[in-house]
Design a protein around this motif. Sequence first.
Motif, PDB file in Angstrom:
ATOM      1  N   LYS A 117       0.684  -1.185  -0.199  1.00 53.39           N
ATOM      2  CA  LYS A 117      -0.077  -0.190  -0.059  1.00 53.39           C
ATOM      3  C   LYS A 117       0.896   1.240  -0.188  1.00 53.39           C
ATOM      4  O   LYS A 117       2.103   1.020   0.172  1.00 53.39           O
ATOM      5  N   SER A 118       0.317   2.409  -0.133  1.00 52.61           N
ATOM      6  CA  SER A 118       1.073   3.445  -0.192  1.00 52.61           C
ATOM      7  C   SER A 118       1.974   3.810   1.129  1.00 52.61           C
ATOM      8  O   SER A 118       2.878   4.550   1.040  1.00 52.61           O
ATOM      9  N   ASP A 119       1.327   3.381   2.305  1.00 53.44           N
ATOM     10  CA  ASP A 119       2.014   3.650   3.431  1.00 53.44           C
ATOM     11  C   ASP A 119       2.508   2.459   4.083  1.00 53.44           C
ATOM     12  O   ASP A 119       3.084   2.279   5.331  1.00 53.44           O
ATOM     13  N   SER A 120       2.935   1.417   3.128  1.00 49.46           N
ATOM     14  CA  SER A 120       3.668   0.025   3.477  1.00 49.46           C
ATOM     15  C   SER A 120       5.173   0.328   3.926  1.00 49.46           C
ATOM     16  O   SER A 120       5.714  -0.137   4.725  1.00 49.46           O
ATOM     17  N   GLY A 121       5.727   1.518   3.184  1.00 47.63           N
ATOM     18  CA  GLY A 121       7.070   1.541   3.474  1.00 47.63           C
ATOM     19  C   GLY A 121       7.990   0.668   2.672  1.00 47.63           C
ATOM     20  O   GLY A 121       7.467   0.021   1.742  1.00 47.63           O
ATOM     21  N   SER A 122       9.110   0.396   3.332  1.00 53.28           N
ATOM     22  CA  SER A 122      10.039  -0.651   2.614  1.00 53.28           C
ATOM     23  C   SER A 122      10.082  -1.991   3.504  1.00 53.28           C
ATOM     24  O   SER A 122      10.901  -2.697   3.507  1.00 53.28           O
ATOM     25  N   LEU A 137       9.974  -5.556   4.763  1.00 55.92           N
ATOM     26  CA  LEU A 137      10.113  -6.819   3.923  1.00 55.92           C
ATOM     27  C   LEU A 137       8.987  -7.618   4.169  1.00 55.92           C
ATOM     28  O   LEU A 137       8.174  -8.008   3.260  1.00 55.92           O
ATOM     29  N   PHE A 138       8.435  -7.971   5.376  1.00 54.03           N
ATOM     30  CA  PHE A 138       6.922  -8.876   5.486  1.00 54.03           C
ATOM     31  C   PHE A 138       5.978  -7.945   5.730  1.00 54.03           C
ATOM     32  O   PHE A 138       5.994  -7.108   6.732  1.00 54.03           O
ATOM     33  N   LEU A 139       4.987  -8.141   4.944  1.00 57.24           N
ATOM     34  CA  LEU A 139       3.701  -7.314   5.347  1.00 57.24           C
ATOM     35  C   LEU A 139       2.591  -8.138   5.796  1.00 57.24           C
ATOM     36  O   LEU A 139       2.648  -9.371   5.490  1.00 57.24           O
ATOM     37  N   SER A 140       1.658  -7.681   6.308  1.00 58.93           N
ATOM     38  CA  SER A 140       0.592  -8.294   6.697  1.00 58.93           C
ATOM     39  C   SER A 140      -0.469  -8.332   5.647  1.00 58.93           C
ATOM     40  O   SER A 140      -0.310  -7.776   4.629  1.00 58.93           O
ATOM     41  N   LYS A 141      -1.704  -8.939   5.636  1.00 56.65           N
ATOM     42  CA  LYS A 141      -2.366  -9.116   4.698  1.00 56.65           C
ATOM     43  C   LYS A 141      -2.990  -7.622   4.391  1.00 56.65           C
ATOM     44  O   LYS A 141      -3.355  -7.494   3.021  1.00 56.65           O
ATOM     45  N   PRO A 142      -3.405  -6.817   5.323  1.00 54.25           N
ATOM     46  CA  PRO A 142      -3.961  -5.506   5.177  1.00 54.25           C
ATOM     47  C   PRO A 142      -2.561  -4.493   4.305  1.00 54.25           C
ATOM     48  O   PRO A 142      -2.951  -3.289   4.141  1.00 54.25           O
ATOM     49  N   GLY A 143      -1.482  -4.950   4.508  1.00 55.31           N
ATOM     50  CA  GLY A 143      -0.325  -4.268   3.812  1.00 55.31           C
ATOM     51  C   GLY A 143       0.399  -3.367   4.806  1.00 55.31           C
ATOM     52  O   GLY A 143       1.443  -2.641   4.288  1.00 55.31           O
ATOM     53  N   GLN A 144       0.363  -3.825   5.992  1.00 51.57           N
ATOM     54  CA  GLN A 144       1.164  -3.032   6.998  1.00 51.57           C
ATOM     55  C   GLN A 144       2.093  -4.158   7.388  1.00 51.57           C
ATOM     56  O   GLN A 144       2.259  -5.293   7.210  1.00 51.57           O
ATOM     57  N   ARG A 145       3.476  -3.505   7.951  1.00 51.91           N
ATOM     58  CA  ARG A 145       4.312  -4.355   8.662  1.00 51.91           C
ATOM     59  C   ARG A 145       3.870  -5.329   9.492  1.00 51.91           C
ATOM     60  O   ARG A 145       3.185  -5.027  10.352  1.00 51.91           O
ATOM     61  N   ILE A 146       4.142  -6.657   9.324  1.00 51.70           N
ATOM     62  CA  ILE A 146       3.446  -7.738  10.101  1.00 51.70           C
ATOM     63  C   ILE A 146       4.269  -7.413  11.477  1.00 51.70           C
ATOM     64  O   ILE A 146       5.585  -7.029  11.737  1.00 51.70           O
ATOM     65  N   SER A 147       3.535  -7.755  12.673  1.00 49.61           N
ATOM     66  CA  SER A 147       3.672  -7.697  13.972  1.00 49.61           C
ATOM     67  C   SER A 147       4.568  -9.044  14.408  1.00 49.61           C
ATOM     68  O   SER A 147       4.455  -9.964  13.881  1.00 49.61           O
ATOM     69  N   THR A 148       5.269  -8.637  15.510  1.00 46.36           N
ATOM     70  CA  THR A 148       5.624  -9.968  16.162  1.00 46.36           C
ATOM     71  C   THR A 148       4.905 -10.907  16.821  1.00 46.36           C
ATOM     72  O   THR A 148       5.256 -11.996  16.331  1.00 46.36           O
ATOM     73  N   ARG A 149       3.689 -10.555  17.257  1.00 52.47           N
ATOM     74  CA  ARG A 149       2.684 -11.506  17.448  1.00 52.47           C
ATOM     75  C   ARG A 149       2.192 -12.423  16.328  1.00 52.47           C
ATOM     76  O   ARG A 149       2.003 -13.437  16.476  1.00 52.47           O
ATOM     77  N   GLN A 150       1.961 -11.503  15.240  1.00 59.49           N
ATOM     78  CA  GLN A 150       1.541 -12.280  14.286  1.00 59.49           C
ATOM     79  C   GLN A 150       2.470 -13.148  13.814  1.00 59.49           C
ATOM     80  O   GLN A 150       2.158 -14.190  13.291  1.00 59.49           O
ATOM     81  N   ILE A 151       3.852 -12.895  13.683  1.00 55.34           N
ATOM     82  CA  ILE A 151       4.896 -13.905  13.322  1.00 55.34           C
ATOM     83  C   ILE A 151       4.889 -15.182  14.263  1.00 55.34           C
ATOM     84  O   ILE A 151       4.818 -16.318  13.619  1.00 55.34           O
ATOM     85  N   GLN A 152       4.609 -14.899  15.587  1.00 53.17           N
ATOM     86  CA  GLN A 152       4.640 -15.939  16.317  1.00 53.17           C
ATOM     87  C   GLN A 152       3.336 -17.039  16.177  1.00 53.17           C
ATOM     88  O   GLN A 152       3.703 -18.198  15.881  1.00 53.17           O
ATOM     89  N   ASN A 153       2.391 -16.284  15.814  1.00 49.61           N
ATOM     90  CA  ASN A 153       1.057 -17.233  15.479  1.00 49.61           C
ATOM     91  C   ASN A 153       1.156 -17.746  14.252  1.00 49.61           C
ATOM     92  O   ASN A 153       0.863 -19.084  14.129  1.00 49.61           O
ATOM     93  N   ARG A 154       1.646 -17.217  13.434  1.00 49.36           N
ATOM     94  CA  ARG A 154       1.881 -17.822  11.748  1.00 49.36           C
ATOM     95  C   ARG A 154       2.689 -18.911  11.954  1.00 49.36           C
ATOM     96  O   ARG A 154       2.564 -19.862  11.235  1.00 49.36           O
ATOM     97  N   ILE A 155       3.931 -18.925  12.407  1.00 57.83           N
ATOM     98  CA  ILE A 155       4.911 -19.715  12.866  1.00 57.83           C
ATOM     99  C   ILE A 155       4.373 -21.088  13.336  1.00 57.83           C
ATOM    100  O   ILE A 155       4.607 -22.415  12.908  1.00 57.83           O
ATOM    101  N   LYS A 156       3.674 -20.871  14.539  1.00 58.75           N
ATOM    102  CA  LYS A 156       2.891 -22.184  14.977  1.00 58.75           C
ATOM    103  C   LYS A 156       2.063 -22.690  14.351  1.00 58.75           C
ATOM    104  O   LYS A 156       1.889 -23.996  14.263  1.00 58.75           O
TER     105      LYS A 156
END
Length: 316
Positions: free
Chosen positions: A215-220, A222-241
């Motif tokens: 998205k226009s506000d995604s910045g640079s 590397l890893f984005l969430s479905k809404p196009g924002q930087r993925i959070s640490t909690r999301q990473i933990q849950n997705r890996i699990k």
Amino acid sequence: MSNSLSDNSNNSDLQKALVAFIDYLRYEKQHSPHTLSAYNRDLTRVMQQAEAANCSEWRVVTEKQLKYWLGLWHNDGLSSRSLQRLISSLRRFYQYLLAQGVVANNPAKLLRAPKTGRPLPVTLDADQVNHLLDDPYGQADGDPLKCRDLAILELFYSSGLRLAELAALNLENFSDGFSQVRVLGKRNKERLVPVGSKARQAIQRWLSYRDLLVKSDSGSALFLSKPGQRISTRQIQNRIKQFAREAGMPVGVHPHMLRHSFASHILESSGDLRSVQELLGHSDISTTQIYTHLDFQHLAAVYDKAHPRAKKKREE
């Protein structure tokens, strides 16, 4: 932050000094929110005990009182590890108060907690790592988010990154065709870490999907969430699990387990403790030395299995 001091209506001298200390750690030392929360939790416990003992200032708290309170908390079930962390917080706090001229001595200087064995980190063996990262069930095929998750897993194991380090990565952190990454670690300490070929392939595959989420506000990031924002640490933990569970892993997998596995496997193959220290970004090699115990456990298991005089006699 949990137990936020700023939300406390009490405005005692005890609290004012504690608020100033937390602000000092946040703004001058730039400690992470997790570290600030730990200091806040430990020192709030001490402050509440001091208030209950009618101590209105930190300078009147004595070593004898602190020892007594430690005994109370230990009897209440606080672990030796938690007590050691609390003592460390107290020492650091009183060092700050000394520097500020608030107190004349450090009553926590000689405090000791009951000794406790340091638990060894849990790791995956090489076969388990291969089972997870070879994507045996094709989870990432045609699924942008699972393709991202596989790239995250590969990068954790390839480069031994901390969770916060990986979540903060930007595209410009990588160089030389994604073969190395510059990481900002604890206390803003930078290090350059190699990226393996499998991780590079997974990242390049993810980048083809990343463009669909930008998205226009995604910045640079590397890893984005479905809404196009930087993925959070909690999301990473849950997705890996979730990824590991769907891959049929027999154990729960989390980011630090992959970091531990990276360190253990590198040390097992190379025996180069100093290099592992640099790769992990440890300021003190004693922190890295815990992996030598894991390596010895592996060697001991091989010995017990292979040495003819190590085997137990079969029961007749």
